[in-house]
Design an enzyme around this catalytic site. Structure first.
Site, PDB file in Angstrom:
ATOM      1  N   LYS A 255       0.623  -0.892  -0.067  1.00 29.98           N
ATOM      2  CA  LYS A 255       0.022  -0.267   0.179  1.00 29.98           C
ATOM      3  C   LYS A 255       0.987   1.087  -0.271  1.00 29.98           C
ATOM      4  CE  LYS A 255      -3.220  -3.193   0.316  1.00 29.98           C
ATOM      5  NZ  LYS A 255      -4.229  -3.399   1.220  1.00 29.98           N
TER       6      LYS A 255
HETATM    7  C1  LIG Z   1      -5.129  -4.828   1.962  1.00 29.63           C
HETATM    8  C2  LIG Z   1      -7.088  -4.680   1.453  1.00 29.63           C
HETATM    9  C3  LIG Z   1      -7.391  -5.014   2.530  1.00 29.63           C
HETATM   10  C4  LIG Z   1      -6.284  -5.609   3.845  1.00 29.63           C
HETATM   11  O1  LIG Z   1      -5.418  -5.108   4.427  1.00 29.63           O
HETATM   12  P1  LIG Z   1      -4.479  -5.668   4.982  1.00 29.63           P
HETATM   13  O2  LIG Z   1      -3.435  -5.013   5.761  1.00 29.63           O
HETATM   14  O3  LIG Z   1      -3.471  -6.212   4.194  1.00 29.63           O
HETATM   15  O4  LIG Z   1      -5.497  -6.602   6.537  1.00 29.63           O
HETATM   16  C5  LIG Z   1      -8.464  -4.809   2.565  1.00 29.63           C
HETATM   17  N1  LIG Z   1      -9.080  -4.350   1.907  1.00 29.63           N
HETATM   18  C6  LIG Z   1      -8.297  -3.793   0.502  1.00 29.63           C
HETATM   19  C7  LIG Z   1      -9.861  -3.015  -0.506  1.00 29.63           C
HETATM   20  C8  LIG Z   1      -7.241  -3.821   0.459  1.00 29.63           C
HETATM   21  O5  LIG Z   1      -6.811  -3.670  -0.589  1.00 29.63           O
END
Ligand SMILES: *Cc1c(COP(=O)(O)O)cnc(C)c1O
Length: 406
Positions: free
Chosen positions: A200
């Site tokens: 991210k």
């Molecule tokens: C990455 C992501 C999540 C989950 O996040 P984590 O930190 O990996 O648990 C949820 N929703 C979306 C759209 C994501 O891209």
């Protein structure tokens, strides 16, 4: 792999000496968890998004779970989720016993719209399975904003709470009449959910956050993510255990009125998050520049390759570089293209397989036809995008893509 050229993943973190020093200070200090850095991170994150409150947690998935718990969702309830998203958006409903109503998406942006939300609610009503639609979770796919104002207006009319999954879109903004709204400011949602997984825009290792403007939800989010433990004497129920004969609260005493989880983010993770947060604007700007370069270099490949359709009201904070490829006309499969890119040291990925197609959900809800999602899914491919990429890397990816398409 091409000798001498580093592998380009579709996404990755960018960590500098400042980040390492911030984490090292925590490691050398008194609190590895539940310390002051956690509070600093939460305050800084709330300030950055413009929301009143932020609660950090151990992942974006945990953040979605506590958001569902804080709304009091459970059995007998249903939650509308666009089918083009990561698994966790839908799973959050199931964690609390609620059912998922999958919504279709715009085939060119991958975003849920008021049309696809309305359609999903109508189909759910026709099924008449006794489940009450109580919430909707729009997803800001790839870092572009879902139409929050319109969705919120429709949701209000149907008695739905809105929680936006902003895991892709930290730092994105959108125009609204003559104002600028920030994703996460919760002007159109009860809560916004973020992830700081290393792919991210900012990284915490594993980590996430929920923002809200609602003091009650804020307390509920903390409670659910911290074992359901209460230390506030006004709230104690077992008065004979809680207080001494003089009416003083016992110093060791805590209570658990409802079951909770340990979803805390440690101070180690929060120190990284806080340090990265200071670079958010730089990261976003770099991603924007890279996306502009991609757009320019990919333009000659139209109509075989098109960028994800741009949402006009949104100033995107690009998380993914999604392109839509007409593989049939190119006469090459997506698997082959990915394989050819991989041979040139270029990672690519598909975001996402429609969640309603997952065996778990098919077994639960049967086969659902969501034509927009199918059309999106059939063409989507994410090319490398991360802040540490060089301009030449973009050229390298586009050249490799040209070659891969034949
Ligand atoms: C990455 C992501 C999540 C989950 O996040 P984590 O930190 O990996 O648990 C949820 N929703 C979306 C759209 C994501 O891209």
């Amino acid at each position: 792999m091409t000798a001498g050229k580093p592998f380009l993943p579709y996404g990755r973190h960018q960590i500098d000496d400042q980040d390492i020093a911030a984490v090292s200070r925590v490691l050398a200090g008194d609190f590895l968890t539940t310390g002051p850095i956690r509070d600093d991170f939460e305050r800084a994150f709330a300030a950055k998004t413009g929301a009143r409150y932020a609660v950090s947690c151990s992942s974006g998935t945990a953040a979605l779970h506590i958001a569902a718990l804080a709304l009091g969702l459970g059995e007998g309830d249903a939650v509308v989720v666009p089918t083009i998203t990561f698994l966790a958006t839908a799973n959050a409903a199931r964690y609390v016993g609620a059912e998922v109503i999958f919504a279709d998406v715009d085939p060119d942006t991958g975003l849920m719209t008021t049309e696809t939300l309305d359609q999903a609610l109508n189909l759910a009503r026709q099924r008449n399975d006794g489940k009450k639609a109580r919430a909707v979770i729009p997803v800001h796919l790839a870092g572009q904003c879902a139409p929050m104002g319109e969705i919120a207006a429709m949701a209000a009319g149907r008695g739905l709470d809105v929680v936006d999954d902003a895991c892709h879109a930290v730092g994105a903004t959108y125009r609204e009449s003559n104002q600028t709204a920030t994703v996460g400011d919760c002007r159109h949602s009860r809560m916004s959910v973020f992830s700081f997984h290393p792919v991210k825009t900012i990284a915490m290792g594993e980590g996430g956050a929920v923002t809200t403007n609602d003091a009650e939800l804020y307390e509920a989010l903390k409670l659910h993510s911290r074992h359901g433990m209460v230390r506030d004497a006004d709230k104690f129920e077992n008065t004979e255990l809680a207080f001494d004969p003089g009416g003083e609260a016992n110093p060791w005493y805590y209570e658990m009125p409802r079951i909770g989880y340990n979803y805390r983010a440690s101070d180690i993770n929060c120190a990284l998050g806080l340090s990265q947060l200071g670079k958010l604007e730089d990261f976003i700007e770099r991603r924007r520049v890279l996306m502009e370069r991609y757009e320019e270099l990919l333009a000659p490949l139209a109509p075989l390759v098109r960028p994800l359709a741009r949402v006009p009201y949104c100033q995107a904070a690009w998380h993914l570089n999604v392109v839509l490829i007409d593989f049939a006309s190119a006469g090459v499969t997506r698997a082959k293209v990915m394989d050819r890119l991989g041979q040139k040291g270029i990672g690519s990925q598909v975001h996402y397989i429609p969640v309603h197609r997952q065996p778990y959900y098919r077994r639960r809800y049967g086969d659902i036809l969501l034509a927009g999602a199918d059309r999106y899914y059939g063409r989507t491919l994410s090319l490398p995008l991360f802040s540490a990429m060089a301009d030449e890397d973009v050229e390298r990816v586009v050249e490799a893509l040209k070659g891969a398409l034949g």
